[in-house]
Each structure stands twice: as structure tokens, then as C-alpha cells.
Design a protein around this motif. Structure first.
Motif, PDB file in Angstrom:
ATOM      1  N   THR A   1      73.608 -27.605   5.794  1.00 33.86           N
ATOM      2  CA  THR A   1      74.813 -27.264   6.402  1.00 33.86           C
ATOM      3  C   THR A   1      75.324 -28.400   7.213  1.00 33.86           C
ATOM      4  N   ILE A   2      76.528 -28.701   6.792  1.00 34.46           N
ATOM      5  CA  ILE A   2      77.444 -29.957   7.370  1.00 34.46           C
ATOM      6  C   ILE A   2      78.675 -29.566   8.279  1.00 34.46           C
ATOM      7  N   ILE A   3      78.669 -29.907   9.174  1.00 34.23           N
ATOM      8  CA  ILE A   3      79.815 -29.950  10.107  1.00 34.23           C
ATOM      9  C   ILE A   3      80.797 -31.349   9.737  1.00 34.23           C
TER      10      ILE A   3
ATOM     11  N   SER B   1      88.105 -27.193  24.778  1.00 37.38           N
ATOM     12  CA  SER B   1      87.787 -26.160  25.997  1.00 37.38           C
ATOM     13  C   SER B   1      86.862 -24.868  25.484  1.00 37.38           C
ATOM     14  N   ASP B   2      86.699 -24.621  24.284  1.00 36.93           N
ATOM     15  CA  ASP B   2      85.633 -23.815  23.796  1.00 36.93           C
ATOM     16  C   ASP B   2      84.115 -24.113  24.618  1.00 36.93           C
ATOM     17  N   VAL B   3      84.014 -25.292  24.815  1.00 31.11           N
ATOM     18  CA  VAL B   3      82.423 -25.531  25.116  1.00 31.11           C
ATOM     19  C   VAL B   3      82.454 -25.761  26.667  1.00 31.11           C
ATOM     20  N   GLN B   4      83.610 -25.627  27.254  1.00 30.89           N
ATOM     21  CA  GLN B   4      83.454 -25.740  28.819  1.00 30.89           C
ATOM     22  C   GLN B   4      82.351 -24.779  29.430  1.00 30.89           C
ATOM     23  N   PRO B   5      82.170 -23.687  28.913  1.00 28.80           N
ATOM     24  CA  PRO B   5      81.172 -22.862  29.459  1.00 28.80           C
ATOM     25  C   PRO B   5      79.432 -23.444  29.658  1.00 28.80           C
ATOM     26  N   TYR B   6      79.582 -24.226  28.422  1.00 29.19           N
ATOM     27  CA  TYR B   6      78.114 -25.138  28.228  1.00 29.19           C
ATOM     28  C   TYR B   6      77.869 -26.051  29.288  1.00 29.19           C
ATOM     29  N   ILE B   7      79.000 -26.589  30.000  1.00 28.24           N
ATOM     30  CA  ILE B   7      78.701 -27.754  30.560  1.00 28.24           C
ATOM     31  C   ILE B   7      77.985 -27.914  31.717  1.00 28.24           C
ATOM     32  N   PRO B   8      78.024 -26.993  32.891  1.00 23.35           N
ATOM     33  CA  PRO B   8      77.412 -27.023  33.954  1.00 23.35           C
ATOM     34  C   PRO B   8      75.928 -27.179  33.732  1.00 23.35           C
ATOM     35  N   ASP B   9      75.398 -26.011  32.739  1.00 21.85           N
ATOM     36  CA  ASP B   9      73.906 -26.050  32.372  1.00 21.85           C
ATOM     37  C   ASP B   9      73.523 -27.279  31.739  1.00 21.85           C
ATOM     38  N   MET B  10      74.393 -27.852  30.784  1.00 19.42           N
ATOM     39  CA  MET B  10      74.172 -29.164  30.187  1.00 19.42           C
ATOM     40  C   MET B  10      73.774 -30.142  31.047  1.00 19.42           C
ATOM     41  N   VAL B  11      74.645 -30.387  31.924  1.00 19.97           N
ATOM     42  CA  VAL B  11      74.508 -31.509  32.856  1.00 19.97           C
ATOM     43  C   VAL B  11      73.122 -31.254  33.769  1.00 19.97           C
TER      44      VAL B  11
ATOM     45  N   THR C   1      79.955 -29.592  22.704  1.00 20.70           N
ATOM     46  CA  THR C   1      80.260 -29.058  21.406  1.00 20.70           C
ATOM     47  C   THR C   1      79.029 -29.227  20.321  1.00 20.70           C
ATOM     48  N   ILE C   2      78.241 -30.208  20.581  1.00 22.75           N
ATOM     49  CA  ILE C   2      76.821 -30.087  19.924  1.00 22.75           C
ATOM     50  C   ILE C   2      76.114 -28.919  20.126  1.00 22.75           C
ATOM     51  N   LEU C   3      76.007 -28.698  21.542  1.00 25.63           N
ATOM     52  CA  LEU C   3      75.004 -27.594  21.958  1.00 25.63           C
ATOM     53  C   LEU C   3      75.734 -26.220  20.987  1.00 25.63           C
ATOM     54  N   GLU C   4      77.080 -26.286  21.250  1.00 27.53           N
ATOM     55  CA  GLU C   4      77.589 -24.879  20.643  1.00 27.53           C
ATOM     56  C   GLU C   4      77.328 -24.975  19.028  1.00 27.53           C
ATOM     57  N   ARG C   5      77.558 -26.014  18.472  1.00 27.54           N
ATOM     58  CA  ARG C   5      77.410 -26.047  17.034  1.00 27.54           C
ATOM     59  C   ARG C   5      75.891 -25.875  16.658  1.00 27.54           C
ATOM     60  N   GLU C   6      75.002 -26.111  17.523  1.00 31.99           N
ATOM     61  CA  GLU C   6      73.443 -25.988  16.932  1.00 31.99           C
ATOM     62  C   GLU C   6      73.348 -24.569  17.131  1.00 31.99           C
ATOM     63  N   LYS C   7      74.003 -23.794  18.187  1.00 38.85           N
ATOM     64  CA  LYS C   7      73.798 -22.365  18.361  1.00 38.85           C
ATOM     65  C   LYS C   7      74.499 -21.573  17.266  1.00 38.85           C
ATOM     66  N   LEU C   8      75.658 -21.915  16.944  1.00 37.85           N
ATOM     67  CA  LEU C   8      76.407 -21.158  15.983  1.00 37.85           C
ATOM     68  C   LEU C   8      75.954 -21.718  14.306  1.00 37.85           C
ATOM     69  N   TYR C   9      75.865 -22.899  13.932  1.00 30.34           N
ATOM     70  CA  TYR C   9      75.610 -23.244  12.668  1.00 30.34           C
ATOM     71  C   TYR C   9      74.170 -23.794  12.582  1.00 30.34           C
ATOM     72  N   ALA C  10      73.495 -24.452  13.274  1.00 30.15           N
ATOM     73  CA  ALA C  10      72.424 -25.204  13.180  1.00 30.15           C
ATOM     74  C   ALA C  10      72.741 -26.393  12.155  1.00 30.15           C
ATOM     75  N   PRO C  11      73.571 -27.204  12.227  1.00 33.50           N
ATOM     76  CA  PRO C  11      73.802 -28.076  11.182  1.00 33.50           C
ATOM     77  C   PRO C  11      72.634 -28.800  10.925  1.00 33.50           C
TER      78      PRO C  11
ATOM     79  N   PHE D   1      69.134 -32.188  21.972  1.00 34.54           N
ATOM     80  CA  PHE D   1      69.880 -31.451  21.583  1.00 34.54           C
ATOM     81  C   PHE D   1      70.195 -31.059  20.292  1.00 34.54           C
ATOM     82  N   VAL D   2      69.556 -31.955  19.310  1.00 30.42           N
ATOM     83  CA  VAL D   2      69.641 -31.798  17.802  1.00 30.42           C
ATOM     84  C   VAL D   2      67.954 -32.338  17.719  1.00 30.42           C
TER      85      VAL D   2
END
Ligand code: ARG
Length: 591
Positions: free
Chosen positions: A115-117, A271-281, A331-341, A368-369
Motif C-alpha cells: 500500500t503506497i501513499i 485541516s483534516d488532521v487538526q483533531p490529531y494534533i493535541p494528543d500527538m503533541v 497526517t502520518i497518524l491519520e494515514r496509518e489509521k486509514l490505510y496503514a501504508p 508513528f510508522v
């Protein structure tokens, strides 16, 4: 199908082994002296050291051993110890016939699809696409197609820039123009209007004006920064404006990418990944990776083996705002969750290399990966004008992509009209197809990391190493095939290997090139290098042209030979078609 060069190498390896040497010496490469031979093996020189024998003796023994081979017709041992080879022509013809019977002309898909992004395009919303966006779109589209053709599951994501300072700039720019809008009335509690407060043309004026103002006016700049932060933190009015900006800007971006024949599977943005930011930091802090530095939150990424300084990666500004690196990490966190590239490929200007080094290191350190996930940054150089400086319009402005396409269309249209009598509508349609090839081939034929000069006249020329030349060759093949099949002559193409006969030098050259197809595609994939495909199509088109000039295909009286030729050029056309599709353009039926 196995690669031709591999089949030959197998024979050579076997011969080394039969002569008592390790088979690893039987490495075969394309000859760098095509006048002398087609393939060569230099292994005897290396073997000589190990076996303390003269290289020429080893070469002679191996050559002797190979004399019975079914794949190699001519083999010579040459001083000091080269083994020069020519392929057996009958075997070559059989190989080509098999290619023409197989899906994808014998190219083997990946046995374990990844799976490649592919993250490309990357336009910032609210700004029109300009020529600075061309390379990311063109190279990324080709990389996406190559990965997909290689058998992988590929997701192309446009990754809109819709979170950063440009949002604050546009919002504040709008406030300057229309301060009375309800978005700027803090006491306003009602619903915001459904209609955007600007047209596309107006929006496109707001950004450059605001950007210019922020450079002269420190107060305005600060205001834009504050607004950006408030927007990131969910300010209701600014979020409503953001939606308007998106609604006006994104359809225009789509329309422009469509014109380039560039399509994305996913239209996500920062902007799609804004919700991930606080927890990520928080996670980065909890892992002990992030720490405070002058009010900001940073992750150290310097490694002992580095020869230059790699500054810490800032993941949160002192005002709490998110940065470019923050959104890429989220964005990496979201992509891992959605696609696990298994693999990420990012296209961006090569000046962003440091940014990606930092982001990749943080992503790995923080887990994260997965360990095996490949993170690739494909940095590209600048498209320059003839003066060697970044390409500009005549009056020194930034050229819009639309304008560049229109100018190229115009140039090509002139040539199409010169070429033949043609109805206006058809001429325009053809020009559109050819212009795209001119632009894309002009870009892709350079190694991505290099700068190149956009030379409209050269790119649009029907001769030389250009997109239009490739298309012209394909059109020529199409017209020969049409002539051959026209009328009910009862003639039928036969297998490429229908009879054993003598082949002309031009014919062999064309056959050898056609047989290299799977090898070329594999390298283009492995090295993420569309320019390898450009090189190949140019050589293939050129080899066809020489063959065509030296042989009268349509007038050939020997029907079997003619039938073989028709099958061969049908295969060549298919190969060219696959290749240009991987480059992201197509061929007209005539031009
Ligand atoms: N929007 C960025 C720019 O205009 C390019 C985005 C590249 N992709 C990424 N994931 N950072 O420079």
C-alpha cells in the motif's frame, strides 16, 4: 515474463559454473559498444583475481561453454577478458511473440502488493495554481501510475495546504476589504450566510494583496498570525469563512488538475488532521521526545552520523499554533489509521528536504510508522525560463498554470495546422492532447531533482527528444496499421517469429529495445524515476523511425515478412501506449 537479460545471465552463470568458477561472476549488462555486441559480461576479470588465472583464459573457456546456448548466438572472448555476446535472433523473436500475447506485454506485477501513499500536488487553497505547482502534479501523477502499474495499491492524495498562515492572511485581507461582514462582528450569534462573500476572482486577489501587506505592515502580519491560530483553535466565524474559501477554491483546483489529466484518489488537506494534533503533541512529550525550547515544543532529531546540522523539529509554536511539520506528522497518524501504508512517497520542491528529514525522523523515533515502512521524499528542481531564472511571465509575474497550458496549446495548434488541412474543431482537440504531452514530457524527461528550462518552442517541436515527437511516431504506426488493415486484402499479420530468416540491423535494434520493456519499467518503479521511461520511449520511437525509413512495410511483397513486421510494430505501439500512459498523457489518432 522473465527479463531477457536475466535469461541470458542465467546461461552465462551456468557456463561459469560448468567451467569450475562461481556462478556469481556471470553478471550480464547491456553492451556499451553496441557496434561490437549487444550484451557483455566482465566477470572473467573479477574471477581471475580469485582463481589466479588469466582473465582471457576464463573468458575463452566460458565462451566455449556458451557456444551451445539457445539464447546466445554469438559469443567472443576479447582481451583482456571481456565476454561479448549477441542474442539468438530466433529466441528473441519468440520472446517478443510471447510478450505480444501477454497482458501488460509480459510485465510481471508485484507478488506482494504494497500500500503506497503518493502525496503530491500540495496546492495551498485560495491561491490559483501557478507554474510552481506543475512539477509536483506532473511527476507525482506519473509516480502514482508507475506504482499502480507495478501492481501496488496506490492512494494519491492532493494534501491541500489549508491550515497555515495563508488562511489567516485571506481572512484578514477580507476584513480589510469588507469589515462589515458578520464574520467580523464579534457579537454576531446568528447563522452565517450560505453564500460565499467573494467570487473566485475576488478570492484570488485577496491573497496576494494580503501577503504583500503583511510584508510591509507588521501589525497586519501579527493580526493574520493571531487569526490563523484562532482558526486552528476552532473560531466559529473563521471556520465558516474557511468553508467558503474551500467551496470556492477547491472546484477551481479540480478543474485545473483535470486539464492536466491529473487526478487524485483523495482530496484531504492539512485541516483534516487538526483533531490529531493535541494528543500527538502530548504523546511526544510523554515519550520524552519533545521538550520546551524558547517557548516552543521541539523534538531533537540530530543523529551522531550526521555530517551537517539537522535542527530540532518544531511541533508546536510558542503561541500554541501548529506548523507545517505538525500537520505532516498528524497526517502520518491519520494515514496509518486509514490505510496503514507500507510506503509513503512525498513530492515537493527539493528545498523542502530538511523539513522532510525532520518529519521522517520524528515519525520513526515516536513509532508513528512501523520499522519497515519506507518514507521517501522525492524533491524536484525548479522550472526555469530561458534566462535560467525561475520561469516568469513577460512582465515578471508568476505565470498561472492555465496560461502555460493555453500558450502551449497555441504553439502546438500552429504546427498542427501547418502539417495538414484540418477542421478547426479537430485541430483544437489534437492540439490539446499534443500540448499536454509537450509540457509533461518536457518536465518528466529530466531527472526530477534537476532544474530545467521550459522552452516552449523546443517542447512543442515535432522533432527531437520531445513529447510531440513520440506522439508523431505513434500516429505514424497507427496509420501504417490502418493502411495494412484497410480494404479486404485477405492479408493477416502472423506471429513475430513466423519464419526463421535473416533480420536487418534496424529490425534487430528495434526488437532488442522492445524486449527491454519489463526491465525498464521495473527500474523506473524501483528508482521512482519517470525519466527512465522517457529515455526508453525516445529510444524506442527512434529505433522505429530508423526501421521505418529502411523498410517499405506497406509495399513489402513477402507477405509473411510483412505480417511479422505488422505484428512487431503493433507490439511497439502497445509498448509506447503503456509508457505514455505511465507518463500521464495519450496519443491522438492523427496529427
Ligand atoms: N503545500 C506545500 C507547499 O505549497 C506542499 C505540500 C507537500 N506535501 C506535504 N505533505 N508536505 O509547499
Amino acid at each position: 515474463m522473465k527479463k531477457l537479460i536475466e535469461i541470458i545471465a542465467e546461461d552465462v552463470k551456468e557456463a561459469f559454473s560448468a567451467c569450475g568458477y562461481k556462478e556469481e561472476f556471470g553478471v550480464v549488462s547491456l553492451s556499451n559498444r553496441p557496434d561490437l555486441c549487444q550484451y557483455q559480461c566482465n566477470g572473467a576479470m573479477a574471477a581471475a583475481k580469485q582463481y589466479k588465472t588469466a582473465p582471457i583464459e576464463i573468458a575463452k573457456a566460458v565462451a566455449e561453454q556458451l557456444s551451445g546456448s539457445e539464447t546466445i548466438a554469438e559469443v567472443n572472448a576479447v582481451m583482456p577478458g571481456f565476454i561479448n555476446m549477441k542474442v539468438n535472433e530466433e529466441f528473441l523473436a519468440v520472446y517478443l511473440q510471447e510478450m505480444s500475447e501477454q497482458d501488460d506485454c509480459g510485465f510481471e506485477k508485484a507478488k506482494q502488493p504494497l500500500t503506497i501513499i503518493v502525496d503530491y500536488g500540495g496546492p495551498n487553497v485560495a491561491k490559483p495554481l501557478h507554474i510552481g505547482h506543475l512539477r509536483s502534479a506532473v511527476i507525482g501523477e506519473s509516480v502514482k501510475r508507475i506504482c499502480r502499474f507495478a501492481g501496488h495499491r496506490v492512494i494519491g492524495d492532493v494534501h491541500l495546504g489549508d491550515l497555515g498562515l495563508q488562511m489567516g492572511l485571506v481572512i484578514e485581507g477580507l476584513r480589510e476589504k469588507a469589515p462589515k461582514l458578520p464574520y467580523f462582528d464579534e457579537s454576531y450569534t446568528g447563522e452565517y450566510p450560505k453564500e460565499p462573500p467573494f467570487s473566485l476572482a475576488e478570492l484570488e486577489e485577496i491573497y496576494p494583496a494580503a501577503s504583500a501587506l503583511s510584508k510591509q505592515n507588521a501589525e497586519f502580519k501579527e493580526r493574520a498570525q493571531r487569526t490563523t491560530l484562532q482558526f486552528q483553535q476552532g473560531n466559529r466565524a473563521y471556520c465558516a469563512l474557511w468553508r467558503h474559501i474551500m467551496n470556492v477554491s477547491v472546484p477551481d483546483l479540480r478543474r485545473n488538475y483535470d486539464k492536466l489529466n491529473v487526478t487524485f484518489d483523495v482530496w484531504k488537506g492539512e485541516s483534516d488532521v487538526q483533531p490529531y494534533i493535541p494528543d500527538m503533541v502530548n504523546d511526544l512529550i510523554a515519550q520524552g521526545l519533545a521538550h520546551e525550547s524558547q517557548g516552543a515544543t521541539v523534538v531533537d532529531v540530530q543523529e551522531e552520523s550526521d555530517t551537517k546540522e539537522i535542527p530540532p523539529c518544531i511541533v508546536r509554536k510558542s503561541d500554541g499554533g501548529a506548523l507545517y511539520a505538525t500537520s505532516d506528522l498528524a497526517t502520518i497518524l491519520e494515514r496509518e489509521k486509514l490505510y496503514a501504508p507500507n510506503r509513503y512517497i512525498y513530492l515537493a520542491d527539493k528545498r523542502q528536504e530538511m523539513h522532510f528529514t525532520q518529519v521522517f525522523r520524528v515519525a520513526r523515533k515516536a513509532g508513528f510508522v512501523e520499522q519497515g515502512t519506507e518514507l521517501t521524499f522525492l524533491g524536484f528542481g525548479t522550472m526555469n525560463g530561458k534566462d535560467g531564472k525561475p520561469f516568469k511571465t513577460r512582465d515578471g509575474g508568476v505565470m498561472r498554470l492555465e496560461q502555460l497550458i493555453a500558450d502551449t496549446n497555441g504553439e502546438v495548434l500552429k504546427k498542427v495546422r501547418e502539417n495538414r488541412e484540418i477542421a478547426e474543431e479537430e485541430a483544437e482537440e489534437i492540439a490539446g492532447t499534443v500540448a499536454l504531452a509537450a509540457i509533461k514530457y518536457g518536465d518528466l524527461s529530466n531527472q526530477a531533482a534537476k532544474d530545467y528550462i521550459f522552452d516552449l518552442e523546443r517542447f512543442a517541436s515535432f522533432e527531437g527528444n520531445t513529447g510531440p515527437y513520440i506522439l508523431y511516431t505513434m500516429v505514424r504506426i497507427k496509420s501504417i496499421l490502418a493502411k495494412y488493415h484497410a480494404g479486404n486484402t485477405g492479408k493477416k499479420p502472423v506471429a513475430i517469429n513466423a519464419v526463421i530468416r535473416e533480420y536487418g540491423a534496424d529490425e534487430i535494434a528495434l526488437m532488442l529495445l522492445a524486449a527491454r520493456f519489463n526491465d525498464v519499467i521495473e527500474h523506473a518503479y524501483e528508482e521512482t524515476a519517470p525519466h527512465k521511461i522517457c529515455q526508453y520511449v525516445y529510444e524506442l520511437a527512434d529505433a522505429f523511425s530508423s526501421f521505418y525509413h529502411n523498410n517499405k512495410i506497406i509495399a513489402e511483397p513477402d507477405e509473411v515478412k510483412q505480417g511479422e513486421w505488422i505484428s512487431l510494430i503493433t507490439l511497439v505501439l502497445r509498448l509506447l501506449e503503456i509508457c505514455i500512459d505511465l507518463l500521464g498523457f495519450s496519443a491522438p489518432d492523427r496529427m
